[in-house]
Design an enzyme around this catalytic site. Structure first.
Site, PDB file in Angstrom:
ATOM      1  N   LYS A   1       0.892  -1.159   0.000  1.00  0.00           N
ATOM      2  CA  LYS A   1       0.000   0.000   0.000  1.00  0.00           C
ATOM      3  C   LYS A   1       0.927   1.204   0.000  1.00  0.00           C
ATOM      4  O   LYS A   1       1.669   1.439   0.951  1.00  0.00           O
ATOM      5  CB  LYS A   1      -0.898   0.016   1.227  1.00  0.00           C
ATOM      6  CG  LYS A   1      -1.834   1.210   1.204  1.00  0.00           C
ATOM      7  CD  LYS A   1      -2.982   1.048   2.155  1.00  0.00           C
ATOM      8  CE  LYS A   1      -4.068   2.078   1.894  1.00  0.00           C
ATOM      9  NZ  LYS A   1      -3.608   3.453   1.796  1.00  0.00           N
TER      10      LYS A   1
ATOM     11  N   GLU B   1      -0.281   5.678  -7.677  1.00  0.00           N
ATOM     12  CA  GLU B   1       0.005   6.699  -6.666  1.00  0.00           C
ATOM     13  C   GLU B   1       1.198   7.536  -7.099  1.00  0.00           C
ATOM     14  O   GLU B   1       2.207   7.008  -7.577  1.00  0.00           O
ATOM     15  CB  GLU B   1       0.402   6.048  -5.331  1.00  0.00           C
ATOM     16  CG  GLU B   1      -0.606   5.128  -4.739  1.00  0.00           C
ATOM     17  CD  GLU B   1      -1.749   5.845  -4.036  1.00  0.00           C
ATOM     18  OE1 GLU B   1      -1.469   6.699  -3.179  1.00  0.00           O
ATOM     19  OE2 GLU B   1      -2.907   5.536  -4.347  1.00  0.00           O
TER      20      GLU B   1
HETATM   21  S1  IVH Z   1      -6.331  -0.503  -4.998  1.00  0.00           S
HETATM   22  C1  IVH Z   1     -10.655  -0.457  -5.640  1.00  0.00           C
HETATM   23  N1  IVH Z   1      -3.800  -0.793  -4.424  1.00  0.00           N
HETATM   24  O1  IVH Z   1      -4.967   3.614  -0.967  1.00  0.00           O
HETATM   25  C2  IVH Z   1      -9.268  -0.579  -5.191  1.00  0.00           C
HETATM   26  N2  IVH Z   1      -4.891   1.183  -3.714  1.00  0.00           N
HETATM   27  O2  IVH Z   1      -6.788   3.895   1.261  1.00  0.00           O
HETATM   28  C3  IVH Z   1      -8.718   0.680  -4.698  1.00  0.00           C
HETATM   29  N3  IVH Z   1      -3.439   2.746  -2.532  1.00  0.00           N
HETATM   30  O3  IVH Z   1      -7.669   4.915  -2.779  1.00  0.00           O
HETATM   31  C4  IVH Z   1      -7.333   0.928  -4.980  1.00  0.00           C
HETATM   32  N4  IVH Z   1      -1.606   1.564  -2.665  1.00  0.00           N
HETATM   33  O4  IVH Z   1      -5.233   5.515  -3.501  1.00  0.00           O
HETATM   34  C5  IVH Z   1      -4.880  -0.009  -4.324  1.00  0.00           C
HETATM   35  N5  IVH Z   1      -1.563  -1.175  -4.005  1.00  0.00           N
HETATM   36  C6  IVH Z   1      -2.624  -0.389  -3.912  1.00  0.00           C
HETATM   37  C7  IVH Z   1      -2.584   0.862  -3.267  1.00  0.00           C
HETATM   38  C8  IVH Z   1      -3.751   1.607  -3.182  1.00  0.00           C
HETATM   39  C9  IVH Z   1      -2.145   2.689  -2.238  1.00  0.00           C
HETATM   40  C10 IVH Z   1      -4.315   3.871  -2.167  1.00  0.00           C
HETATM   41  C11 IVH Z   1      -5.391   4.182  -3.169  1.00  0.00           C
HETATM   42  C12 IVH Z   1      -6.676   4.007  -2.409  1.00  0.00           C
HETATM   43  C13 IVH Z   1      -6.228   4.221  -1.013  1.00  0.00           C
HETATM   44  C14 IVH Z   1      -7.188   3.618  -0.027  1.00  0.00           C
END
Ligand code: IVH
Length: 732
Positions: free
Chosen positions: A143, A200
């Site tokens: 993340k 990101e």
């Molecule tokens: S998937 C529908 N994968 O974290 C799936 N998000 O707290 C949503 N983020 O809005 C996104 N790393 O901006 C995904 N490996 C990752 C991510 C990620 C950071 C962010 C993204 C999301 C937020 C949620």
């Protein structure tokens, strides 16, 4: 003095923040206490959203923020770790000055879990949503703690970059994303016709440290973590400024895709990212079943400090897109993915002393001198305390036991004091008294959190001159930091008014100047005397008065002397009730001038030194009057405009600049006095109001025609505009 060092993984913030842990606050919709708490939490979260998303300057750590949001979601009827519909997601990153763009597929957020038990609850819920026997094939990836972005590639070419915004509509940041060197503007090999690639934007720890070191040297406040600095950088209105700070990007998913069946799984999409030579996440593990996913999360936790981007957790997602569709989503979170957040590492130690650091511009920053303690792989012996208010708010005293945490794994912060361990007799920290003890003659300007030395340092003088001469102020050509530095060093100019007394011979005495460049500077100085009033107001450097406020002030007061003489009642008025009684509320008389700005202006003009500066500028012959919004004889002189909806060709800021340069004025609300409403895509209530009031409505092409002096006849009305193709803009 020796101290016991203790390390804690989880700290219960609930007590410190004065609310009940979620498991004790079972929602009771009838309870006024609960309602009051929900209201308070919403207000608190909204405040933190502004600090985090818009000012890039958070007061609390992400972990603390998540705790507040969880409490709210629990009160709203959700379950911890499984936020039900009706729960609230993090805020909105949209800012003024950017065109608004609708995502073709919404950008959802992720639900968070913090403990193995919560992760198990996610698995159980997922199993219930999927048909019996459907395998739980996951992918696990980092993340990334950055700023979410959606990149549209059409026929393999990057055409647009948009922030998450509120998930449905975001800010167009294409020009700023164009400065990211590691992002190819074309995909290599086969690409779908159109795809929204999600990822990101982030800043490396090294770049973050570089910029903060520069800011520290300049006495400017430091950014809390790379995420906030990246967010602040992406939202700079001038892409040239963005380019100076190095941003990076990493991609992990997609939204809209044409053809829709281009990918059957996330692993197939990840392979495509690699083929296209786009920056994909470096840790991407397939994991069959919950146990394998847990192993991958642990592996990621061990490796994450070596990644170039800040990582605050793992994201576990179902690999198969058909399986994702079966699992479904709420309007905010997918059921097929979860973020497993790593608890921030914290350590306890003793605060030996609070020292005060004086930056080059005279700003004074308090620093916690700590007994060295191991934290996230390094030894920490100092931590930032931000400012005097922060020390008072957390009641941090010298000799206290404190909990320190690395925000975004970088700058250590003092999270809180362990009050139970405080020795009797430790007195509160008195910031003002310490300044006196140290012989620092400082003031805390009205409305500011920072104490500053009274006498400006050389660096401060240079910055002040450079600001005065900058493009958004008096626009003195070829006058930058270097010229300002040379003049200050030589003792020729300490204050802006001194610039107008510098002679050609004095300039020729400096290394920097030859005959021609000296003449050029002198004629640029002459030209600056005839600039619009707002430029002079902005150039004065009144705290909290930026370019927009300067324009509003010039428009309202029309002469500098009226502004200088203004009292509080000239900026804000008390509202009077129906029966003539005074109400508590106030409203601005001048657009955008709130309490803080009003006080700041009054304080500034009440300082004798500032009054003297104003008089000297008058004697030098600077223009002190006129609305100064472009030429009074401009094509749009005296006309009032309201901008609404997404202006995709010009963008709001540019449209405003053009209107003002042509003598027009831009207002925020539609009334019978409005001359034109310029409506872009998805214009809302302002357009309705314009139609109701019979105010002419133009599209962007209509505005451009008016600006070109083609008259109203050529300005298109909305109905015609809708039949036109949108104006195409060249993006790269
Ligand atoms: S998937 C529908 N994968 O974290 C799936 N998000 O707290 C949503 N983020 O809005 C996104 N790393 O901006 C995904 N490996 C990752 C991510 C990620 C950071 C962010 C993204 C999301 C937020 C949620």
């Amino acid at each position: 003095m020796s101290s016991k060092i203790f390390t804690v993984k989880y700290v219960d913030f609930t007590l410190r923040l004065g609310y009940l842990p979620y498991f004790m606050s079972i929602p009771d919709s009838q309870s006024s206490v609960t309602v009051a708490r929900i209201t308070a939490l919403r207000a608190e979260l909204a405040r933190h959203d502004v600090l985090y998303y818009l000012q890039a300057n958070p007061e609390i750590t992400d972990f603390q923020y998540d705790q507040l949001r969880r409490e709210l979601n629990t009160l709203l009827g959700g379950l911890p770790g499984a936020v039900a519909a009706g729960g609230e997601t993090p805020g909105d990153d949209r800012a003024e000055g950017f065109a608004k763009v609708q995502h073709r597929a919404p950008m959802l957020s992720l639900d968070n879990v913090y403990h193995p038990g919560e992760f198990a609850a996610f698995i159980t819920r997922l199993q219930k949503l999927l048909p019996p026997g459907e395998p739980l094939d996951f992918v696990v990836e980092p993340k990334i703690d950055g700023l979410a972005v959606s990149l549209t590639y059409e026929h393999g070419r990057l055409t647009r970059a948009v922030t998450r915004g509120n998930g449905a509509v975001g800010d167009d940041i294409t020009r700023n994303v164009g400065t990211i060197a590691s992002l190819p503007s074309a995909l290599e090999g086969d690409a779908p016709e159109r795809i929204e690639i999600r990822g990101e934007i982030y800043m490396t720890n090294a770049e973050f440290l570089r910029i903060n070191a520069e800011r520290e040297a300049a006495g400017l406040p430091l950014y809390a973590n790379p995420r906030n600095l990246a967010a602040g950088t992406v939202k700079l209105l001038n892409p040239a400024e963005t380019a100076v700070r190095k941003l990076e990007i990493v991609l992990y998913g997609f939204g809209f895709c044409e053809p829709a069946d281009a990918f059957a799984s996330l692993s197939a999409f990840h392979a495509a990212l690699v083929r296209w030579k786009l920056p994909a996440v470096e840790f991407f593990k397939k994991a069959s079943g919950a146990d394998a996913a847990r192993d991958a999360i642990e592996q990621l936790d061990r490796l994450r400090r070596d990644f170039t981007y800040p990582t605050d957790g793992a994201v576990v997602k179902l690999d198969s897109l058909p399986a994702q569709a079966l699992a479904g989503a709420t309007s905010k979170f997918p059921h097929w993915a979860i973020a497993y957040k790593f608890a921030p590492e914290q350590a306890g130690t003793r605060l030996r002393a609070i020292t005060l650091q004086v930056g080059r511009t005279g700003a004074i920053t308090p620093v916690a001198e700590l007994e060295p303690v191991e934290l996230a792989g390094t030894t920490v012996s100092r931590a930032t305390l931000h400012n005097a208010d922060e020390i008072a708010r957390k009641d941090i005293r010298e000799g206290d036991f404190v909990v320190v945490e690395k925000a975004g794994e970088i700058i250590p912060q003092v999270v809180r004091v362990v009050a139970e361990k405080r020795d009797a007799g430790i007195a509160p920290f008195d910031f003002a008294a310490r300044l006196t003890e140290l012989g620092l003659d400082a003031v805390r300007p009205e409305g500011e959190v920072v104490w500053r030395l009274k006498t400006p340092t050389r660096e401060q003088q240079i910055r002040r001159l450079a600001h005065f001469a900058s493009k958004q102020c008096l626009d003195i050509e070829n006058f930058g930091q270097a010229v300002a530095g040379a003049l200050v060093e030589a003792g020729l100019a300490n204050r802006p008014c001194d610039l107008y007394g510098v002679s050609k011979n004095q300039l020729l005495g400096l290394d920097k100047f030859a005959d021609k460049s000296a003449d050029n500077l002198l004629s640029a100085l002459e030209a600056s005397k005839r600039r619009e009033l707002w430029r002079l107001i902005h150039a004065l450097g009144i705290p909290n008065v930026g370019m927009q406020t300067a324009k509003d002030l010039a428009r309202h007061f029309k002469v500098l002397d009226a502004l200088a003489a203004a009292g509080y009642g000239d900026f804000r008025r008390r509202l009077v009730g129906k029966k003539g009684q005074e109400l508590k509320d106030e409203e601005s008389i001048v657009n955008g001038v709130g309490v803080v700005v009003a006080q700041s202006i009054i304080t500034w003009f009440s300082d004798p030194e500032h009054r003297d500066l104003v008089e000297k500028l008058r004697t030098a012959g600077l223009n002190f009057s006129g609305e100064g919004m472009g030429s009074a004889a401009g094509a749009l002189a005296g006309k009032t405009f309201v901008l609404t909806g997404t202006l995709s060709a010009l963008g709001r800021e540019e449209a405003r600049e053009k209107i003002e340069a042509a003598g027009g004025r831009v207002s925020g609300s539609v009334s019978a006095k409005t001359d034109y409403v310029v409506a872009g895509e998805e214009a809302g209530s302002k357009l309705t109001k314009a139609v109701e009031l019979g105010v002419p409505v133009l599209d962007e092409a209509g505005l451009l025609a008016l600006l070109a002096g083609e008259g109203e006849g050529k300005g298109e009305r909305r109905e015609e505009a809708e039949r036109r193709k949108p104006v195409q803009t060249e993006l790269f």
